[in-house]
Motif scaffolding. Structure first.
Motif, PDB file in Angstrom:
ATOM      1  N   VAL A 158       0.842  -1.196   0.000  1.00  0.00           N
ATOM      2  CA  VAL A 158       0.000   0.000   0.000  1.00  0.00           C
ATOM      3  C   VAL A 158       0.882   1.252   0.000  1.00  0.00           C
ATOM      4  O   VAL A 158       2.100   1.167   0.120  1.00  0.00           O
ATOM      5  CB  VAL A 158      -0.922   0.020   1.243  1.00  0.00           C
ATOM      6  N   PHE A 159       0.248   2.422  -0.129  1.00  0.00           N
ATOM      7  CA  PHE A 159       0.964   3.677   0.084  1.00  0.00           C
ATOM      8  C   PHE A 159       1.029   3.883   1.588  1.00  0.00           C
ATOM      9  O   PHE A 159       0.008   4.065   2.250  1.00  0.00           O
ATOM     10  CB  PHE A 159       0.241   4.848  -0.582  1.00  0.00           C
ATOM     11  N   ASP A 160       2.221   3.850   2.128  1.00  0.00           N
ATOM     12  CA  ASP A 160       2.390   3.845   3.578  1.00  0.00           C
ATOM     13  C   ASP A 160       2.118   5.208   4.207  1.00  0.00           C
ATOM     14  O   ASP A 160       1.692   5.296   5.352  1.00  0.00           O
ATOM     15  CB  ASP A 160       3.807   3.382   3.930  1.00  0.00           C
ATOM     16  N   LYS A 161       2.371   6.285   3.459  1.00  0.00           N
ATOM     17  CA  LYS A 161       2.208   7.631   4.024  1.00  0.00           C
ATOM     18  C   LYS A 161       1.264   8.457   3.158  1.00  0.00           C
ATOM     19  O   LYS A 161       1.239   8.306   1.942  1.00  0.00           O
ATOM     20  CB  LYS A 161       3.571   8.332   4.122  1.00  0.00           C
ATOM     21  N   PRO A 162       0.490   9.339   3.797  1.00  0.00           N
ATOM     22  CA  PRO A 162      -0.386  10.217   3.011  1.00  0.00           C
ATOM     23  C   PRO A 162       0.414  11.243   2.221  1.00  0.00           C
ATOM     24  O   PRO A 162       1.589  11.492   2.509  1.00  0.00           O
ATOM     25  CB  PRO A 162      -1.264  10.887   4.079  1.00  0.00           C
ATOM     26  N   GLY A 163      -0.235  11.815   1.214  1.00  0.00           N
ATOM     27  CA  GLY A 163       0.420  12.834   0.392  1.00  0.00           C
ATOM     28  C   GLY A 163       0.391  12.478  -1.079  1.00  0.00           C
ATOM     29  O   GLY A 163      -0.141  11.445  -1.481  1.00  0.00           O
ATOM     30  N   ILE A 164       0.993  13.337  -1.897  1.00  0.00           N
ATOM     31  CA  ILE A 164       1.087  13.099  -3.333  1.00  0.00           C
ATOM     32  C   ILE A 164       2.144  12.036  -3.577  1.00  0.00           C
ATOM     33  O   ILE A 164       3.294  12.178  -3.150  1.00  0.00           O
ATOM     34  CB  ILE A 164       1.445  14.392  -4.090  1.00  0.00           C
ATOM     35  N   GLN A 165       1.774  10.974  -4.274  1.00  0.00           N
ATOM     36  CA  GLN A 165       2.675   9.846  -4.493  1.00  0.00           C
ATOM     37  C   GLN A 165       3.419   9.936  -5.818  1.00  0.00           C
ATOM     38  O   GLN A 165       4.415   9.236  -6.018  1.00  0.00           O
ATOM     39  CB  GLN A 165       1.865   8.540  -4.460  1.00  0.00           C
ATOM     40  N   THR A 166       2.957  10.771  -6.728  1.00  0.00           N
ATOM     41  CA  THR A 166       3.504  10.873  -8.076  1.00  0.00           C
ATOM     42  C   THR A 166       4.330  12.143  -8.245  1.00  0.00           C
ATOM     43  O   THR A 166       4.262  13.069  -7.424  1.00  0.00           O
ATOM     44  CB  THR A 166       2.349  10.906  -9.098  1.00  0.00           C
TER      45      THR A 166
ATOM     46  N   CYS B  85      -5.317   0.852   0.815  1.00  0.00           N
ATOM     47  CA  CYS B  85      -5.664   0.616  -0.586  1.00  0.00           C
ATOM     48  C   CYS B  85      -4.498  -0.134  -1.219  1.00  0.00           C
ATOM     49  O   CYS B  85      -3.376   0.379  -1.258  1.00  0.00           O
ATOM     50  CB  CYS B  85      -5.914   1.932  -1.331  1.00  0.00           C
ATOM     51  N   PHE B  86      -4.746  -1.354  -1.678  1.00  0.00           N
ATOM     52  CA  PHE B  86      -3.679  -2.104  -2.328  1.00  0.00           C
ATOM     53  C   PHE B  86      -3.267  -1.407  -3.622  1.00  0.00           C
ATOM     54  O   PHE B  86      -4.107  -0.889  -4.360  1.00  0.00           O
ATOM     55  CB  PHE B  86      -4.137  -3.524  -2.665  1.00  0.00           C
ATOM     56  N   VAL B  87      -1.975  -1.418  -3.881  1.00  0.00           N
ATOM     57  CA  VAL B  87      -1.440  -0.882  -5.129  1.00  0.00           C
ATOM     58  C   VAL B  87      -0.765  -2.044  -5.853  1.00  0.00           C
ATOM     59  O   VAL B  87       0.262  -2.551  -5.404  1.00  0.00           O
ATOM     60  CB  VAL B  87      -0.433   0.254  -4.883  1.00  0.00           C
ATOM     61  N   ILE B  88      -1.381  -2.485  -6.940  1.00  0.00           N
ATOM     62  CA  ILE B  88      -0.893  -3.652  -7.663  1.00  0.00           C
ATOM     63  C   ILE B  88       0.317  -3.258  -8.495  1.00  0.00           C
ATOM     64  O   ILE B  88       0.191  -2.583  -9.505  1.00  0.00           O
ATOM     65  CB  ILE B  88      -1.980  -4.243  -8.588  1.00  0.00           C
ATOM     66  N   ASP B  89       1.501  -3.689  -8.053  1.00  0.00           N
ATOM     67  CA  ASP B  89       2.772  -3.337  -8.690  1.00  0.00           C
ATOM     68  C   ASP B  89       2.985  -1.829  -8.590  1.00  0.00           C
ATOM     69  O   ASP B  89       2.844  -1.087  -9.570  1.00  0.00           O
ATOM     70  CB  ASP B  89       2.804  -3.799 -10.146  1.00  0.00           C
ATOM     71  N   LYS B  90       3.312  -1.385  -7.386  1.00  0.00           N
ATOM     72  CA  LYS B  90       3.401   0.043  -7.071  1.00  0.00           C
ATOM     73  C   LYS B  90       4.338   0.808  -8.013  1.00  0.00           C
ATOM     74  O   LYS B  90       4.003   1.892  -8.498  1.00  0.00           O
ATOM     75  CB  LYS B  90       3.869   0.213  -5.619  1.00  0.00           C
ATOM     76  N   LYS B  91       5.502   0.242  -8.286  1.00  0.00           N
ATOM     77  CA  LYS B  91       6.466   0.922  -9.148  1.00  0.00           C
ATOM     78  C   LYS B  91       5.894   1.162 -10.540  1.00  0.00           C
ATOM     79  O   LYS B  91       5.989   2.270 -11.092  1.00  0.00           O
ATOM     80  CB  LYS B  91       7.757   0.103  -9.253  1.00  0.00           C
ATOM     81  N   ALA B  92       5.270   0.133 -11.112  1.00  0.00           N
ATOM     82  CA  ALA B  92       4.688   0.252 -12.449  1.00  0.00           C
ATOM     83  C   ALA B  92       3.522   1.232 -12.463  1.00  0.00           C
ATOM     84  O   ALA B  92       3.342   1.991 -13.426  1.00  0.00           O
ATOM     85  CB  ALA B  92       4.239  -1.120 -12.949  1.00  0.00           C
ATOM     86  N   VAL B  93       2.729   1.218 -11.404  1.00  0.00           N
ATOM     87  CA  VAL B  93       1.584   2.136 -11.311  1.00  0.00           C
ATOM     88  C   VAL B  93       2.057   3.587 -11.284  1.00  0.00           C
ATOM     89  O   VAL B  93       1.511   4.443 -11.988  1.00  0.00           O
ATOM     90  CB  VAL B  93       0.743   1.819 -10.052  1.00  0.00           C
ATOM     91  N   LEU B  94       3.074   3.870 -10.492  1.00  0.00           N
ATOM     92  CA  LEU B  94       3.584   5.239 -10.398  1.00  0.00           C
ATOM     93  C   LEU B  94       4.211   5.685 -11.719  1.00  0.00           C
ATOM     94  O   LEU B  94       4.031   6.832 -12.150  1.00  0.00           O
ATOM     95  CB  LEU B  94       4.589   5.352  -9.253  1.00  0.00           C
ATOM     96  N   GLU B  95       4.940   4.788 -12.359  1.00  0.00           N
ATOM     97  CA  GLU B  95       5.540   5.121 -13.653  1.00  0.00           C
ATOM     98  C   GLU B  95       4.453   5.412 -14.692  1.00  0.00           C
ATOM     99  O   GLU B  95       4.557   6.382 -15.458  1.00  0.00           O
ATOM    100  CB  GLU B  95       6.428   3.976 -14.136  1.00  0.00           C
ATOM    101  N   ALA B  96       3.411   4.587 -14.714  1.00  0.00           N
ATOM    102  CA  ALA B  96       2.321   4.771 -15.668  1.00  0.00           C
ATOM    103  C   ALA B  96       1.564   6.062 -15.397  1.00  0.00           C
ATOM    104  O   ALA B  96       1.179   6.786 -16.331  1.00  0.00           O
ATOM    105  CB  ALA B  96       1.364   3.584 -15.608  1.00  0.00           C
ATOM    106  N   ALA B  97       1.343   6.372 -14.120  1.00  0.00           N
ATOM    107  CA  ALA B  97       0.630   7.601 -13.765  1.00  0.00           C
ATOM    108  C   ALA B  97       1.430   8.836 -14.174  1.00  0.00           C
ATOM    109  O   ALA B  97       0.870   9.794 -14.740  1.00  0.00           O
ATOM    110  CB  ALA B  97       0.354   7.618 -12.260  1.00  0.00           C
TER     111      ALA B  97
END
Length: 271
Positions: free
Chosen positions: A134-142, A249-261
């Motif tokens: 998950v995203f461990d901390k609140p805030g903008i992740q991207t 909130c689960f993030v399925i493949d966090k690294k790939a999700v952030l790169e795609a976003a």
């Protein structure tokens, strides 16, 4: 001799989350016994045991034999074929307990967990044991940040999400100055499909998608999840960003999700 406190049974539904949860738990020192739910789990998972949804008695016997008292549930179930459930006597007893105490979907999850706890099992949240899911901390992740014009939509989306969640209507909403769509029985993916269709001829982008936990939701089972498909749908719907809860909130493949976003110029904010 292994510490039984580090033994856990992972009940696996569909999609890739069971793979990520299994690997993360093992990396964190857990002895994971994987139980695939028939017609849902991915065969590549190669589970230790496969049961139908109504085969809880088989799972209970195997867990008892192995000294497993902790259970974790991950993965989607989608549409359930009632014929395939065919509950055994153990599952019927659990089901009767659930029906006696449940009021609505979230209350059903709470009742289900309590019924299992009465039978000697502890239901644990995968995100608590493997916070990297998950995203461990609140805030903008991207790298992409919301514009000032997005802030009002963010506030409104959070407010509406909490309102519909409190009424057990759904967990997702799309806001672009006004409420564009609210999740109902069709689920999040179908809701976003409606928004994509609705805005396909629109040139201007704007608005946000919020997928949040419901107030009072039992966070040990069936919490929200986002993945690459979410990014694609939000992009196709011409929205600016995604709002989720930190830690739940689960993030399925966090690294790939952030790169795609970042590539799609979509921000993700955890609150």
């Amino acid at each position: 001799m292994k510490n039984t406190d580090k033994k856990i049974a992972l009940f696996a539904g569909a999609l890739s989350l069971p793979f990520l949860a299994r690997d993360a738990l093992r990396k964190n020192g857990w002895d994971v016994y994987v139980i695939g739910l028939k017609n849902f789990y991915d065969p590549k998972l190669n589970p230790d045991l496969v049961i139908r949804l109504g085969g809880g008695g088989t799972a209970a016997r195997e867990c008892k034999k192995r000294g497993i008292h902790k259970l974790v549930f991950v993965g989607a179930l989608g549409h359930v074929n009632l014929y395939d459930i065919r509950p055994d006597f153990w599952s019927i007893s659990v089901l009767l307990s659930v029906l006696k105490h449940q009021r609505g979907y979230d209350s059903m999850a709470v009742a289900f967990n309590k019924a299992l706890e009465k039978r000697g099992y502890e239901i644990v949240a995968a995100q608590d044991l493997a916070p990297e899911l998950v995203f461990d901390k609140p805030g903008i992740q991207t790298k992409i940040k919301p514009a000032k014009s997005d802030e009002r939509d963010i506030e409104r989306a959070i407010q509406v999400s909490q309102t519909i969640g409190r009424e057990d209507i759904g967990a997702s909403v799309v806001v672009d100055k006004q409420v564009v769509a609210v999740e109902a029985a069709e689920g999040t993916a179908r809701m976003l499909e409606r928004v994509v269709e609705m805005r396909k001829n629109r040139r201007k982008t704007g608005g946000v998608f919020a997928k949040m936990t419901k107030p009072g939701q039992d966070l040990r089972i069936d919490i929200p999840a986002i993945g690459i498909d979410t990014i694609k749908a939000v992009k196709a719907a011409k929205l600016h960003g995604i709002i989720v809860n930190a830690k739940t909130c689960f993030v399925i493949d966090k690294k790939a999700v952030l790169e795609a976003a970042n590539k799609a110029k979509i921000f993700i904010k955890a609150i």
